[in-house]
Design an enzyme around this catalytic site. Structure first.
Site, PDB file in Angstrom:
ATOM      1  N   GLU A 229      -8.340  53.161  93.863  1.00  0.00           N
ATOM      2  CA  GLU A 229      -7.526  52.110  94.481  1.00  0.00           C
ATOM      3  C   GLU A 229      -7.714  50.883  93.607  1.00  0.00           C
ATOM      4  O   GLU A 229      -8.806  50.332  93.532  1.00  0.00           O
ATOM      5  CB  GLU A 229      -8.001  51.880  95.910  1.00  0.00           C
ATOM      6  N   CYS A 263      -6.709  43.172  96.734  1.00  0.00           N
ATOM      7  CA  CYS A 263      -5.747  43.966  95.963  1.00  0.00           C
ATOM      8  C   CYS A 263      -4.362  43.864  96.585  1.00  0.00           C
ATOM      9  O   CYS A 263      -3.368  43.886  95.879  1.00  0.00           O
ATOM     10  CB  CYS A 263      -6.216  45.411  95.874  1.00  0.00           C
TER      11      CYS A 263
END
Ligand code: ADP
Length: 496
Positions: A229, A263
């Site tokens: 990720e 993120c």
């Protein structure tokens, strides 16, 4: 030893050892020894331990928030948010683990499988290495370590060297509740992480795209699976029919939460021309009411510090370069005088040649771009090497859902930011340079930490040989060929 400092004021808040590759090897060997018993007690036994951990987390939530706030410089409200997130993850996976890991019995699809009982089992990778970044020191380890443990794996967690203290506290909790020795925290920097990649049977990584690529290469050498990720450059699209107040409130939060160090932080805003000026005016007014400040354990502040000097300097570079190229900071634009603060910043007159629009900033900046219509917004939103998530702000949620299908990203939130992350039945994964694989996604979030065994067994009493076995011969083989032809052909011509 690694020194940990509070980004808000630079004070020393702890020290952790730097774990050597030999120590990582020994720790993983101990996990490997303990794991079979952990697998044997089954999902119910494991869920009981995780529920005990949840209770420990809730009993120690203030202390955890103190530790987390001291090493991140987050505002208290955000530091206090991570314990409940971890509890929610435990509750979801503890409740569903037995069902998600249950054997499946797929129906045979054709003549050769018809006489068989088919079974798929899910058995854990013995040791899962979880390597995490500094931005959510409890929530990110929770997102990955909890499902891995419930799947029956032992977990070696390598937290970021910038914020390792929360993970160390978590490991203390695991020991304090008397849980089996299948969870360990290995502190250290990149070399310790690399050693974890060299020992684990599955690697779950969250962090920068560059490090993700290095980990993928290393894991590929060993032929061990991994899930990444990585970074993002999430666009928000504001359509002219949107509730502008909600869009402003949501985008301010989605862009500035954790000082933009997430993120899935909103890093670009595309606004339809008809509402652009009004949107920017409201955005600036809303940001003007935010309170930025340090770690004093109160709930007074909305925005805290940046985690590292490098991160603050990156934000400064993106803002300065944009201004030098003709953009305007309508609010903010400067680092704070003390501590690692950076003012929440809105940039207008930006374009797609600028680093603040193309590269991941990971800071409290919101570049705003005027677009003619939704089509232009989609085209520009997709003009990125990243594809983590996006948001669409509109008065017509169905239209938002239609536009979501045109965005090249792993998740789209209509009239919201971040919300997909709190729906564990949805997968969370990035496209393009934003990742490979996904976390969560209901059963898949547990099963990714398992290997499947396919089992066939006869359904009926068997003869001493099968028609497909030796010996081959003209009569039997032709007969079998005809039979298979009749069974697999479709339409009279080919049956003949
Ligand atoms: P950031 O730049 O956001 O700090 P990184 O991707 O460098 O993020 O770091 C995320 C995590 O990866 C940290 O725990 C870090 O120690 C670890 N790490 C850094 N380099 C490596 C590597 N080569 N192999 C494994 N882990 C690494």
């Amino acid at each position: 030893m690694i020194e940990v400092r509070c980004p808000a004021d630079g004070r020393l808040v702890g020290r952790v050892p730097s774990t050597s590759p030999e120590q990582v090897r020994a720790a993983v060997a101990r996990l490997r020894e303990a794991q079979p018993e952990w697998e044997r007690i089954g999902p119910g036994g494991r869920a009981a331990w995780l529920r005990t951990l949840r209770d420990w987390l809730l009993d120690n939530d203030r202390h955890l928030a103190d530790v987390l706030q001291s090493e991140t410089g987050k505002p208290r409200a955000e530091a206090a948010f991570e314990v409940p997130v971890m509890c929610d993850i435990i509750n979801f996976y503890a409740k569903n683990a037995a069902r998600f890991l249950a054997d499946e019995h797929p129906r045979p699809h054709g003549p050769l499988g018809a006489p068989k009982r088919l079974t798929t089992t899910h058995r854990p990778y013995p040791v899962v290495g979880v390597i995490t970044p500094w931005n959510f020191p409890l929530a990110i380890p929770a997102m990955d370590a909890v499902p891995a443990l419930l799947a029956g794996a032992a977990v070696a967690l390598k937290p970021s060297e910038i914020t390792p203290l929360t993970a160390v506290t978590l490991a203390r909790g695991w020991t304090e509740i008397g849980a089996p020795p299948v969870f360990t925290v290995l502190t250290g920097a990149g070399a310790t992480g690399a050693a974890v990649v060299d020992e684990a049977d599955f690697v779950q990584f969250t962090g920068s795209t560059g490090t993700g690529r290095a980990i993928a290469t290393r894991a590929a050498q060993r032929l061990v699976p991994y899930s990444l990720e990585l970074g993002g450059k999430d666009p928000a699209i504001v359509l002219a029919d949107a509730d502008l107040d909600r869009a402003v409130n949501g985008i301010v939060w989605g862009g500035l939460f954790n000082s933009g160090q997430a993120c899935v932080s909103i890093e670009r805003v595309y606004v339809e021309a008809a509402v652009h000026d009004e949107f920017v005016a409201k955005l600036v007014a809303r940001i003007g009411r935010l309170r930025q400040g340090g770690d004093d354990g109160s709930y007074r502040y909305d925005i805290g510090a940046m985690a590292t000097p490098a991160q603050r300097d990156l934000v400064r570079r993106h803002v300065t370069e944009a201004i030098d190229a003709g953009a305007t900071a309508v609010t903010g634009g400067r680092p704070g005088e003390e501590g690692l603060f950076f003012e929440p910043t809105v940039l207008v007159d930006v374009d797609h040649s600028m680093a603040c629009v193309r590269e991941e900033t990971f800071g409290p900046t919101l570049p705003v771009i005027k677009v003619a219509d939704a089509d232009e917004a989609i085209r520009l939103a997709n003009d990125s090497t990243y594809g983590l998530s996006a948001s669409v702000w509109t008065g017509d949620p169905r239209r938002g859902e239609r536009l979501a299908r045109e965005l090249d990203v792993g998740a789209v939130n209509v009239n919201d930011a971040y919300s997909n992350l709190f729906s564990f039945t949805l997968p969370h994964g990035g496209w393009k340079n934003s990742g490979l694989g996904a976390r969560f996604g209901g059963a898949q979030g547990l099963r990714k930490y398992t290997r499947r065994t396919a089992i066939t067994a006869p359904r009926l009493p068997t003869a001493n040989s099968e028609i497909t076995w030796y010996p081959y011969g003209p009569v039997r083989s032709r007969l079998l060929g005809r039979l298979l032809r009749v069974l697999t052909a479709r339409g009279a011509r080919r049956w003949r």
